[in-house]
Design a protein around this motif. Sequence first.
Motif, PDB file in Angstrom:
ATOM      1  N   GLY A 111      43.157  45.327  45.791  1.00  0.00           N
ATOM      2  CA  GLY A 111      43.086  46.684  45.254  1.00  0.00           C
ATOM      3  C   GLY A 111      44.278  47.555  45.611  1.00  0.00           C
ATOM      4  O   GLY A 111      45.027  47.241  46.546  1.00  0.00           O
ATOM      5  N   PRO A 112      44.447  48.655  44.869  1.00  0.00           N
ATOM      6  CA  PRO A 112      45.519  49.607  45.150  1.00  0.00           C
ATOM      7  C   PRO A 112      44.998  50.761  46.017  1.00  0.00           C
ATOM      8  O   PRO A 112      43.816  50.819  46.334  1.00  0.00           O
ATOM      9  CB  PRO A 112      45.869  50.118  43.759  1.00  0.00           C
ATOM     10  N   TRP A 113      45.899  51.700  46.349  1.00  0.00           N
ATOM     11  CA  TRP A 113      45.500  52.816  47.211  1.00  0.00           C
ATOM     12  C   TRP A 113      45.064  54.052  46.436  1.00  0.00           C
ATOM     13  O   TRP A 113      44.444  54.950  46.999  1.00  0.00           O
ATOM     14  CB  TRP A 113      46.658  53.215  48.141  1.00  0.00           C
ATOM     15  N   LYS A 161      40.635  42.367  49.479  1.00  0.00           N
ATOM     16  CA  LYS A 161      41.747  42.875  50.290  1.00  0.00           C
ATOM     17  C   LYS A 161      42.100  44.267  49.775  1.00  0.00           C
ATOM     18  O   LYS A 161      42.722  44.426  48.728  1.00  0.00           O
ATOM     19  CB  LYS A 161      42.987  41.982  50.201  1.00  0.00           C
ATOM     20  N   GLU A 195      46.835  48.305  51.998  1.00  0.00           N
ATOM     21  CA  GLU A 195      47.142  48.558  53.417  1.00  0.00           C
ATOM     22  C   GLU A 195      47.088  50.052  53.732  1.00  0.00           C
ATOM     23  O   GLU A 195      47.021  50.443  54.901  1.00  0.00           O
ATOM     24  CB  GLU A 195      48.505  47.972  53.799  1.00  0.00           C
ATOM     25  N   GLY A 212      47.639  39.616  50.944  1.00  0.00           N
ATOM     26  CA  GLY A 212      47.275  39.458  49.528  1.00  0.00           C
ATOM     27  C   GLY A 212      47.735  38.100  49.013  1.00  0.00           C
ATOM     28  O   GLY A 212      46.994  37.389  48.327  1.00  0.00           O
ATOM     29  N   GLN A 213      48.957  37.753  49.385  1.00  0.00           N
ATOM     30  CA  GLN A 213      49.514  36.456  48.967  1.00  0.00           C
ATOM     31  C   GLN A 213      48.650  35.307  49.503  1.00  0.00           C
ATOM     32  O   GLN A 213      48.349  34.347  48.796  1.00  0.00           O
ATOM     33  CB  GLN A 213      50.943  36.362  49.506  1.00  0.00           C
ATOM     34  N   THR A 223      44.481  44.655  40.909  1.00  0.00           N
ATOM     35  CA  THR A 223      44.829  45.973  40.388  1.00  0.00           C
ATOM     36  C   THR A 223      45.998  46.489  41.202  1.00  0.00           C
ATOM     37  O   THR A 223      45.925  46.580  42.434  1.00  0.00           O
ATOM     38  CB  THR A 223      43.658  46.963  40.510  1.00  0.00           C
ATOM     39  N   GLY A 224      47.078  46.811  40.522  1.00  0.00           N
ATOM     40  CA  GLY A 224      48.265  47.300  41.209  1.00  0.00           C
ATOM     41  C   GLY A 224      49.421  47.373  40.231  1.00  0.00           C
ATOM     42  O   GLY A 224      49.227  47.462  39.016  1.00  0.00           O
ATOM     43  N   SER A 225      50.623  47.291  40.772  1.00  0.00           N
ATOM     44  CA  SER A 225      51.809  47.474  39.922  1.00  0.00           C
ATOM     45  C   SER A 225      52.197  46.162  39.219  1.00  0.00           C
ATOM     46  O   SER A 225      51.827  45.070  39.675  1.00  0.00           O
ATOM     47  CB  SER A 225      52.968  47.932  40.803  1.00  0.00           C
ATOM     48  N   THR A 285      54.147  43.486  41.436  1.00  0.00           N
ATOM     49  CA  THR A 285      53.264  42.715  42.324  1.00  0.00           C
ATOM     50  C   THR A 285      52.371  41.796  41.500  1.00  0.00           C
ATOM     51  O   THR A 285      52.097  40.653  41.901  1.00  0.00           O
ATOM     52  CB  THR A 285      52.395  43.663  43.186  1.00  0.00           C
ATOM     53  N   GLU A 309      45.050  44.285  36.158  1.00  0.00           N
ATOM     54  CA  GLU A 309      44.927  45.715  35.825  1.00  0.00           C
ATOM     55  C   GLU A 309      46.169  46.385  36.391  1.00  0.00           C
ATOM     56  O   GLU A 309      46.250  46.646  37.591  1.00  0.00           O
ATOM     57  CB  GLU A 309      43.659  46.305  36.461  1.00  0.00           C
ATOM     58  N   LEU A 310      47.151  46.625  35.525  1.00  0.00           N
ATOM     59  CA  LEU A 310      48.463  47.077  36.006  1.00  0.00           C
ATOM     60  C   LEU A 310      48.724  48.539  35.629  1.00  0.00           C
ATOM     61  O   LEU A 310      47.819  49.254  35.224  1.00  0.00           O
ATOM     62  CB  LEU A 310      49.535  46.142  35.447  1.00  0.00           C
ATOM     63  N   GLY A 311      49.964  48.932  35.748  1.00  0.00           N
ATOM     64  CA  GLY A 311      50.300  50.345  35.558  1.00  0.00           C
ATOM     65  C   GLY A 311      50.263  50.796  34.103  1.00  0.00           C
ATOM     66  O   GLY A 311      50.021  50.013  33.189  1.00  0.00           O
ATOM     67  N   CYS A 315      46.398  55.400  37.127  1.00  0.00           N
ATOM     68  CA  CYS A 315      47.020  54.426  36.221  1.00  0.00           C
ATOM     69  C   CYS A 315      46.929  54.911  34.782  1.00  0.00           C
ATOM     70  O   CYS A 315      47.847  54.720  33.998  1.00  0.00           O
ATOM     71  CB  CYS A 315      46.341  53.068  36.367  1.00  0.00           C
ATOM     72  N   GLU A 347      56.528  54.357  35.009  1.00  0.00           N
ATOM     73  CA  GLU A 347      55.422  55.095  35.616  1.00  0.00           C
ATOM     74  C   GLU A 347      55.989  56.095  36.618  1.00  0.00           C
ATOM     75  O   GLU A 347      56.700  55.692  37.546  1.00  0.00           O
ATOM     76  CB  GLU A 347      54.541  54.086  36.359  1.00  0.00           C
TER      77      GLU A 347
END
Length: 469
Positions: free
Chosen positions: A120-122, A146, A149, A182-183, A196-198, A201, A219-221, A253, A343
């Motif tokens: 997930g994103p922040w 995850k 951070e 994450g990796q 979900t993130g950029s 990534t 689920e990207l930008g 987003c 973005e």
Amino acid sequence: MTTTLVNHSKNAADIVAHAVTTTRAAAPAWAAAKRRPYLLSWKRLIHSRSDELIDLVCAETGKSHVDATVEVTLALEHLDWAARNASRVMSEQRVHRRLLAFNQSAVVRRQPFGVVGVIGPWNYPVFTPMGSISYALAAGNAVVFKPSEYTPRTGQWLAQTFAEAVPQHQVFEFVIGDGQIGQLLCEAAIDKLAFTGSGPTGRKVMAACAERLVPVVMELGGKDAAIIADDADLVAAARSVLWGATFNSGQSCAGIEIAIVVSGVYDEFLEHLSQQAKGLVAGVDYGEMTTSAQREIVERHVASAVDAGARVVVGSTTPIDGRVCEPVILTDVPSDHPAMTDETFGPTVVVVRASNIDDAVAIANRSRYGLGAAVFSRRHGDSIARRLEVGMVSVNDVLAFGSSPELPFGGVKGSGFGRIHGDDGLREFTTAQAITRRQFRSPVRISEPKPRQFDQLALKIVGTIIGRF
Ligand code: NAD
């Protein structure tokens, strides 16, 4: 539940693997269980302690109390819907056969994948990952999550409340850390990955998952546009565009980053938007921006747009004050400038003049992103919406699709693929299994050794029955 706090320890891979193994062991019983009451208990527990969760989200992200409250409310709505609708969406479907298999009865079963990794994103540490977690769990999967951070404690809170509400099933674990963790999750023995993130990534996640052919949801930008037609209610459109651009300090987003206004109403719309923007109050209408990296991007986009000839109609060329960014309205931004193409992810909106609706649609579709969009028009909203190359459109509103759990959420083009939310979001976390059962011997004998000259006979049948209609 085991607390799996991961730093950069040597055994990080072991800890991630342990979380996957633990949930995998619990997954079959969860898949076989009636999950609705468990998920509804979890929902009630989150609801009863939502003040605690809202405070935690505010502390970790700096967002305003009202933005965090909206986020938690939406997450509860989705969890409730997923819990109540999974059995319907996953029910076995009997299929009507056509000529070639008319001797078979057939059904399609929906099965969970097993263990789903969620990264997930922040920016929405509850709503966004819960769009995957709620639906994956409701579909009968176990989940290893995850969180970003920047928002580890929110992720931990979600997993711990699940363990409290559903102690019978250890199917929701979390691992904490940065991209390296994450990796490791992508490389672990998971069966599906919801990211979900950029975009950058997302590419790394896909590459890591490709090694084991692990399917992914991306689920990207986005760079969402609002189109304002000449028959729009301009006051209402300005109110919605402003909210869509500044909600969560623009770190959404599917937030509105560009307003494309048809020439005849451009000046009047810009006037309404500017007047309303001047009334926004820091700390009340918008909160802090979460990361310094994001504040730098906003500052860079605004400053370099001004260098390239843009006009700041509201706000300043240096909008960042500490952790807060004031809303900025820009005009005359060159079409190839990053403030138009990338973005920005801050409370900024670029207002663009279009000669007519065709021009407005062309400007919107030029984007390499395709997440969401908004259209403001009293008479033509639906037809304009259908011409936009995006996954979701709100007519005479912004972001309305996110608050409707029945609707699929996701993008096209650079905004990713796959869907969370709605029936599609539940199916995303299942595989389809086809089962046929022979009822009698068919003269067509497609799946049997064939008599001689069968090929000519088959072509005749196809020609007579299938090919004619
Ligand atoms: P990010 O891509 O920097 O990080 C997202 C997550 O990926 C974090 O948990 C991070 O630790 C992890 N990560 C980083 N490197 C990784 C790697 N190599 N392998 C696996 N995981 C890795 O994104 P962010 O800055 O946290 O979030 C903001 C972005 O998310 C924006 O682009 C925003 O538009 C997007 N977003 C999209 C949606 C949507 O539904 N489409 C929703 C919210 C946010």
